[in-house]
Enzyme design. Structure first.
Site, PDB file in Angstrom:
ATOM      1  CD  GLU A   1      -2.799  -1.267   2.384  1.00  0.00           C
ATOM      2  OE1 GLU A   1      -3.745  -0.470   2.487  1.00  0.00           O
ATOM      3  OE2 GLU A   1      -2.536  -2.124   3.245  1.00  0.00           O
TER       4      GLU A   1
ATOM      5  CB  SER B   1      -5.676  -0.780  -0.125  1.00  0.00           C
ATOM      6  OG  SER B   1      -5.348   0.307   0.704  1.00  0.00           O
TER       7      SER B   1
ATOM      8  CB  SER C   1     -10.429   8.746   2.002  1.00  0.00           C
ATOM      9  OG  SER C   1      -9.284   8.582   1.193  1.00  0.00           O
TER      10      SER C   1
END
Length: 378
Positions: free
Chosen positions: A23, A206, A346
């Site tokens: 990530e 993720s 986000s």
């Protein structure tokens, strides 16, 4: 032992980003969003990149911006000014080293008051970095060692949720040894959950390595895909329900943790679930509705359950709690994320924005919470 340390007039924040996990590039995107929003009148900022090979170094914001402008899914090149942490109680200076003329090393110190670790996944979000910061006697944003480690491991996370009385969907755990010694037993245990199932690395985020498996004949390939990220897997039964998220912030002082209004993720194109591409590549693939269109009783249950999950892990700072809301009205917790995606688009900051706390204010709040936390055992 509690040790309190005076603050400088304008506290200095060391923003960490990059890291050794898969990530890495997501961390860079998160960091750039934070660096563009942080109030420089309130905070002095030092930007520290961590390469995939593990080196720490000063990485100015303009270099990060240029890197991501050229390639949104980039890796940090190692910089010239290497950084290390103090490991003596009471010291709070980053040690910056650079090769000088004639080959000697030039060192200088940079005082910091708090660390903002914007790393996702193993070696950043899983308690390892948090342990290093504890050894360095530095305050930092977010969960401590135990909460970070448990929050990264989907197996132990579920055990903590079950112990706290939260409803968890059916699942099974597959270790490296089990898959090597008796793969047929693994296949049978998974088949007993009923298809579809989701095969996941136990300690990745993720949506890396996650596969939705509709048929038994596709199971082995999904297991091998997940094993590229982690040799320990969690396989979950598919749950029919709406995907609901809730953002949690630690309370001030002795106050209870606070929650945003719940938000709902809707997948609006061909994606089978909320995967990596839907999260980070094709933003049009997912839509967030906040507050989610739910009965008031369900909203209350979700918000209370989010706090219960946070406290079950002994959380600090923040987390995002993810749930399923089933057609028969049940609330089933899926997981929490102790360092959720933190770009302006986000889900975590968007839920707080919809609940009255904008992006810059949210960053201020998290840094303020970290400064209030004493170093050492607490």
């Amino acid at each position: 032992m509690r040790r309190d340390r005076p603050m400088t007039p304008r506290p200095c924040v060391a923003v960490l980003f990059g890291g050794r996990s898969s990530e890495h590039s997501i961390s860079l995107i998160t960091a750039l969003g934070v660096l563009r929003a942080i109030d420089r009148d309130k905070w002095d900022v030092v930007t520290v990149g961590i390469a995939t090979s593990g080196e720490w170094f000063l990485c100015p914001q303009e270099e990060l911006e240029a890197l991501l402008d050229a390639n949104p899914i980039a890796e940090l090149p190692v910089g010239d000014e290497l950084v290390s942490l103090p490991l003596k109680v009471g010291e709070s200076e980053l040690i910056v080293r650079q090769d000088g003329p004639c080959g000697q090393t030039v060192s200088r110190d940079r005082h910091i008051d708090v660390v903002l670790p914007l790393l996702h996944g193993p070696f950043g979000e899983d308690g390892t970095l948090q342990g290093l910061l504890e050894l360095a006697d530095l305050r930092y944003v977010g969960c401590g060692v135990t909460a970070s480690a448990v929050g990264m491991d989907k197996h132990f996370m579920k055990l903590a949720f079950e112990a706290a009385g939260l409803a968890v969907g059916p699942y099974t755990v597959v270790t490296d040894r089990q898959w090597a010694v008796d793969p047929q037993d693994v296949r049978e245990r998974i088949a007993a959950l009923g298809f579809p199932v989701f095969v996941k690395p136990a300690r990745a985020g993720s949506s890396f390595g996650i596969t939705k498996v509709e048929r038994a004949e596709d199971l082995d390939a999904a297991i091998e895909t997940a094993r590229e990220h982690d040799r320990k897997l969690v396989v979950e039964a598919g749950i029919v329900g709406r995907e609901i998220e809730c953002a949690v912030l630690q309370g001030r002082g002795t106050a209870a943790a606070r929650t945003s209004m719940p938000g709902e993720i809707e997948i609006v194109d061909e994606h089978a679930f909320y995967d990596f591409e839907a999260k980070y590549v094709s933003q049009a693939s997912a839509r967030l509705s906040c507050p989610a269109d739910l009965p008031q009783e369900a909203i209350g249950t979700i918000r209370r359950s989010a706090v219960t999950a946070f406290e079950a892990l002994d959380g600090e700072g923040l987390c995002r709690a993810d749930f399923f809301y089933t057609p028969d009205g049940r609330v089933v917790i899926n997981e929490i994320n102790t360092m959720p995606g933190f770009t302006p688009i986000s889900m975590y900051p968007r839920m707080w924005a919809a609940s009255g706390l904008d992006y810059a204010e949210l960053i201020d709040e998290l840094l303020g919470l970290a400064l209030e936390r004493p170093v050492g055992l607490r």
